[in-house]
Design an enzyme around this catalytic site. Structure first.
Site, PDB file in Angstrom:
ATOM      1  N   GLY A 157     119.422  16.287  31.506  1.00 40.81           N
ATOM      2  CA  GLY A 157     120.032  15.058  30.979  1.00 40.81           C
ATOM      3  C   GLY A 157     120.415  15.121  29.515  1.00 40.81           C
ATOM      4  O   GLY A 157     121.298  14.391  29.070  1.00 40.81           O
ATOM      5  N   ASN A 183     118.488   9.021  31.536  1.00 38.69           N
ATOM      6  CA  ASN A 183     119.309   8.361  30.515  1.00 38.69           C
ATOM      7  C   ASN A 183     120.773   8.785  30.623  1.00 38.69           C
ATOM      8  O   ASN A 183     121.068   9.881  31.072  1.00 38.69           O
ATOM      9  CB  ASN A 183     118.785   8.733  29.123  1.00 38.69           C
ATOM     10  CG  ASN A 183     118.818  10.236  28.876  1.00 38.69           C
ATOM     11  OD1 ASN A 183     118.015  10.972  29.449  1.00 38.69           O
ATOM     12  ND2 ASN A 183     119.740  10.703  28.068  1.00 38.69           N
ATOM     13  N   ASP A 199     117.315   6.094  25.124  1.00 37.35           N
ATOM     14  CA  ASP A 199     116.804   7.169  25.977  1.00 37.35           C
ATOM     15  C   ASP A 199     115.741   6.678  26.946  1.00 37.35           C
ATOM     16  O   ASP A 199     114.761   7.357  27.204  1.00 37.35           O
ATOM     17  CB  ASP A 199     116.262   8.345  25.135  1.00 37.35           C
ATOM     18  CG  ASP A 199     115.934   9.564  25.993  1.00 37.35           C
ATOM     19  OD1 ASP A 199     116.666   9.816  26.964  1.00 37.35           O
ATOM     20  OD2 ASP A 199     114.945  10.242  25.708  1.00 37.35           O
ATOM     21  N   TRP A 213      98.963  11.780  28.892  1.00 37.11           N
ATOM     22  CA  TRP A 213     100.084  12.533  29.471  1.00 37.11           C
ATOM     23  C   TRP A 213      99.711  13.107  30.841  1.00 37.11           C
ATOM     24  O   TRP A 213     100.334  14.036  31.326  1.00 37.11           O
ATOM     25  CB  TRP A 213     100.511  13.646  28.493  1.00 37.11           C
ATOM     26  CG  TRP A 213     101.982  13.884  28.470  1.00 37.11           C
ATOM     27  CD1 TRP A 213     102.641  14.995  28.948  1.00 37.11           C
ATOM     28  CD2 TRP A 213     102.993  13.021  27.951  1.00 37.11           C
ATOM     29  NE1 TRP A 213     104.005  14.845  28.757  1.00 37.11           N
ATOM     30  CE2 TRP A 213     104.246  13.655  28.144  1.00 37.11           C
ATOM     31  CE3 TRP A 213     102.982  11.758  27.354  1.00 37.11           C
ATOM     32  CZ2 TRP A 213     105.456  13.075  27.762  1.00 37.11           C
ATOM     33  CZ3 TRP A 213     104.180  11.188  26.965  1.00 37.11           C
ATOM     34  CH2 TRP A 213     105.398  11.835  27.165  1.00 37.11           C
TER      35      TRP A 213
HETATM   36  N1  PQQ Z   1     109.733  16.274  30.549  1.00 39.07           N
HETATM   37  C1  PQQ Z   1     108.632  15.808  29.878  1.00 39.07           C
HETATM   38  C2  PQQ Z   1     107.313  16.462  30.003  1.00 39.07           C
HETATM   39  O1  PQQ Z   1     107.140  17.201  30.968  1.00 39.07           O
HETATM   40  O2  PQQ Z   1     106.446  16.234  29.141  1.00 39.07           O
HETATM   41  C3  PQQ Z   1     108.973  14.728  29.125  1.00 39.07           C
HETATM   42  C4  PQQ Z   1     110.328  14.534  29.343  1.00 39.07           C
HETATM   43  C5  PQQ Z   1     110.777  15.508  30.242  1.00 39.07           C
HETATM   44  C6  PQQ Z   1     111.210  13.570  28.794  1.00 39.07           C
HETATM   45  O3  PQQ Z   1     110.788  12.705  28.017  1.00 39.07           O
HETATM   46  C7  PQQ Z   1     112.571  13.612  29.183  1.00 39.07           C
HETATM   47  O4  PQQ Z   1     113.377  12.780  28.737  1.00 39.07           O
HETATM   48  C8  PQQ Z   1     113.018  14.613  30.107  1.00 39.07           C
HETATM   49  N2  PQQ Z   1     114.336  14.556  30.413  1.00 39.07           N
HETATM   50  C9  PQQ Z   1     114.854  15.442  31.288  1.00 39.07           C
HETATM   51  C10 PQQ Z   1     116.296  15.305  31.612  1.00 39.07           C
HETATM   52  O5  PQQ Z   1     116.893  14.331  31.136  1.00 39.07           O
HETATM   53  O6  PQQ Z   1     116.821  16.130  32.365  1.00 39.07           O
HETATM   54  C11 PQQ Z   1     114.065  16.419  31.906  1.00 39.07           C
HETATM   55  C12 PQQ Z   1     112.687  16.508  31.602  1.00 39.07           C
HETATM   56  C13 PQQ Z   1     111.955  17.563  32.364  1.00 39.07           C
HETATM   57  O7  PQQ Z   1     112.580  18.145  33.286  1.00 39.07           O
HETATM   58  O8  PQQ Z   1     110.805  17.875  32.127  1.00 39.07           O
HETATM   59  C14 PQQ Z   1     112.140  15.581  30.663  1.00 39.07           C
END
Ligand code: PQQ
Length: 559
Positions: free
Chosen positions: A172, A250, A292, A466
């Site tokens: 994203g 987002n 976001d 988390w």
């Molecule tokens: N992944 C995490 C994590 O594993 O701690 C936290 C987030 C992701 C986010 O806050 C994101 O916005 C996010 N966004 C995307 C996306 O928009 O494709 C992917 C990922 C992901 O694949 O882990 C996260």
């Protein structure tokens, strides 16, 4: 014959195994086991611990699966381990050789695998989907989901619905187009694809099917071509309504001034027909998002008692800080209540489920910038872009009728900047710094009554929470902390009744299963995820936490 369709559908009721992400396709993360309870849990100790090995550590977000004495758990950097569930001995390991130049936005994580027949499936950071033989770990098939050089990656646990493997995409932050797709689980061939951004064409059996919405209905000009809406957290399935529920991320870019309109279906929940990938209903939590606020967080089916009636409902704790209850048959809005404090981007949610925006707290238009730096007006918005809740799954207990939500109390300075789409480059047009909103805690585990939206109890944690939640008929709620504890709470009162230090942060989803008449609890350990990468001032609060990579199995000692 391995894992059957019935094993998957009945997973929530059969505690001898865990064959789905979420302990059941509805992902309530509730186990009927009650051997462990608030009194005897004091004696819970490790039976064994398994190291993921290598030099690769960072965030371990995996939820393990257990079937026929084998645990299947994924590790960071696209690894999978099959472990003897009694002894902790390794059966096999699969290590995806990742190419140079992968573009995961938020750490090298993986959230888990799917089981079907004699295969175990997982997605890799270079946007591939792999089927491995459960006995040998040998590759049965391996397919490309999309081009990692364009920013696609994969971090979610796939789900299996009626013989098909259902996946989304990550990416994203790179202007990819979010989509949901189904493959024949035995061959890996695509059955259908459903892009979530209006204007894009779906696919069924190799032919164009239907367009999602209409071109320019909620997007200006060409902006829909790089509109985001990554489906990066996977989905849930409800056998009662025969619907797949997926969230969408987002919109791209973050700078909302470049894309007037609602920008469907970004920051939304979608219900899909699993047979053809058609959208049955959509509900947008944050139309025209400017903060976001991905709408990916899991939608959990449950039965809501209201006015003496039982309603087929579903709930989701959105990144935007509101806890939503919807009618899961048609997507109709039932209620939304804040589950974190000091929310200021919206004044509330109206009777149709649409936010009442606080326009002063939308970051300003950079084309109207005064200074030479071309930055728009900076605002302090709550929650931060990492959300009132991020990826870590909630739990629902049909016994207490409460949802357990791992949340975080934080805000951010956020401003917009000019940006253009370029393949494989960040497509944000924004800058940010996350800040705490309370002195003593950021993490907050809350028990929420979905009928009233009221917070029944709260556990406050210094560092951001988390990890996912697990709840049991033994009146327990489990979750992990970055400080390295796996903890258990009384599900009714929130009293902390047990903890164990695993030596590194816990940012994964615990499981429980029954084996040889005993109740076991398992969890992956290893600090990482988005907080240390993007946490701004908040990341300082976790700076001393050591990395790791292991799986822990607990039970009561034999008497
Ligand atoms: N992944 C995490 C994590 O594993 O701690 C936290 C987030 C992701 C986010 O806050 C994101 O916005 C996010 N966004 C995307 C996306 O928009 O494709 C992917 C990922 C992901 O694949 O882990 C996260």
């Amino acid at each position: 014959q391995g894992v059957t369709e019935q094993d998957i559908i009945n997973d929530a009721k059969t505690p001898g195994d865990v064959v789905t992400y979420g302990l059941g396709p509805q992902a309530q993360r509730f186990s009927p086991l009650k051997t462990l309870n608030r009194d005897n849990i004091k004696g819970l100790v490790p039976a064994w611990s398994f190291s993921f090995g290598g030099e690769k550590q960072r965030g371990q977000e995996s939820q393990a699966l257990v079937k026929d004495g084998i645990i299947y758990v994924t590790g960071s950097y696209s690894r999978m381990y099959a472990i003897d569930s009694r002894s902790g001995e390794k059966k096999w390991e699969y290590d995806a050789r990742l190419p140079e130049g992968i573009l995961p936005c938020c750490d090298v994580v993986n959230r888990g695998a799917a089981l079907y027949k004699d295969n175990v499936y997982f997605g890799t950071l270079d946007a591939k989907l792999v089927a491995l033989n459960t006995k040998t770990g040998k590759v049965v098939w391996r397919k490309e989901i999309d081009d990692f050089k364009a920013g696609y990656s994969y971090t979610a646990a796939p789900i299996i619905v009626k013989g098909k493997i259902i996946t989304g995409v990550s990416g994203g932050e790179f202007g990819v187009i979010g989509r949901i797709e189904a493959r024949d689980a035995e061959t890996g061939e695509v059955v259908w694809k459903r892009p979530v951004i209006e204007g894009h064409m779906g696919e069924l059996n190799g032919k164009p099917s239907t367009m999602t919405g209409k071109v320019n209905e909620s997007w200006p000009g060409d902006m829909w071509k790089f509109g985001g809406g990554a489906t990066w957290l996977g989905g849930t399935y409800d056998p009662e309504t025969n619907l797949i529920y997926f969230g969408t991320g987002n919109p791209g870019p973050w700078n909302s001034w470049l894309r007037p309109g609602d920008n469907k279906w970004t920051s939304s929940r979608l219900a899909l027909n699993p047979d053809n990938g058609e959208i049955v209903w959509g509900f947008q939590t944050t139309p025209h998002d400017g903060w976001d606020f991905d709408g990916v967080n899991e939608f959990v089916p449950f039965d809501l008692n209201k006015g003496g009636k039982s309603i087929k409902a579903g709930a989701t704790a959105d990144r935007n800080g509101f806890f939503y209850v919807l009618d899961r048959t048609n997507g109709k809005f039932i209620s939304a209540t804040p589950f974190v404090e000091k929310i200021n981007w919206a004044k509330g949610i109206d009777e149709n489920g649409r936010p009442i925006y606080n326009e002063e707290n939308r970051p300003g238009d950079p084309s109207k910038a005064q200074g030479d730096d071309k930055k728009g007006k900076s605002v302090f918005a709550v929650p931060s872009f990492l959300g009132g809740k991020n990826w870590m799954p909630i739990g629902y207990s049909p016994d207490t009728k409460l949802f357990y939500v791992p949340s975080n109390e934080w805000g951010m300075d956020i401003w917009n900047e000019p940006v253009n789409y370029k393949k494989g480059a960040a497509y944000l047009g924004a800058g940010f710094t996350i800040k705490p909103v309370f002195d003593d805690h950021i993490g907050s585990l809350k028990a929420i009554d979905p009928a009233s939206g009221k917070v029944v109890w709260e556990y406050k944690n210094k560092a951001p929470l988390w990890a996912g939640v697990l709840t049991t008929a033994g009146n327990l709620v489990f979750t992990g902390t970055p400080e390295g504890f796996l903890k258990a709470f009384d599900a009714k009162t929130g009293e902390e009744v047990w903890k164990f230090q695993v030596g590194t942060g816990v940012v994964s989803s615990p499981i429980t299963w029954e084996q040889d008449g005993e109740q076991w609890v398992g969890v992956a350990a290893g600090w990482g995820g988005a907080v240390p990468l993007w946490g701004g001032e908040v990341a300082k609060s976790t700076a001393g936490i050591n990395q790791g990579g292991s799986f822990w199995a607990f039970k009561l000692p034999k008497t």
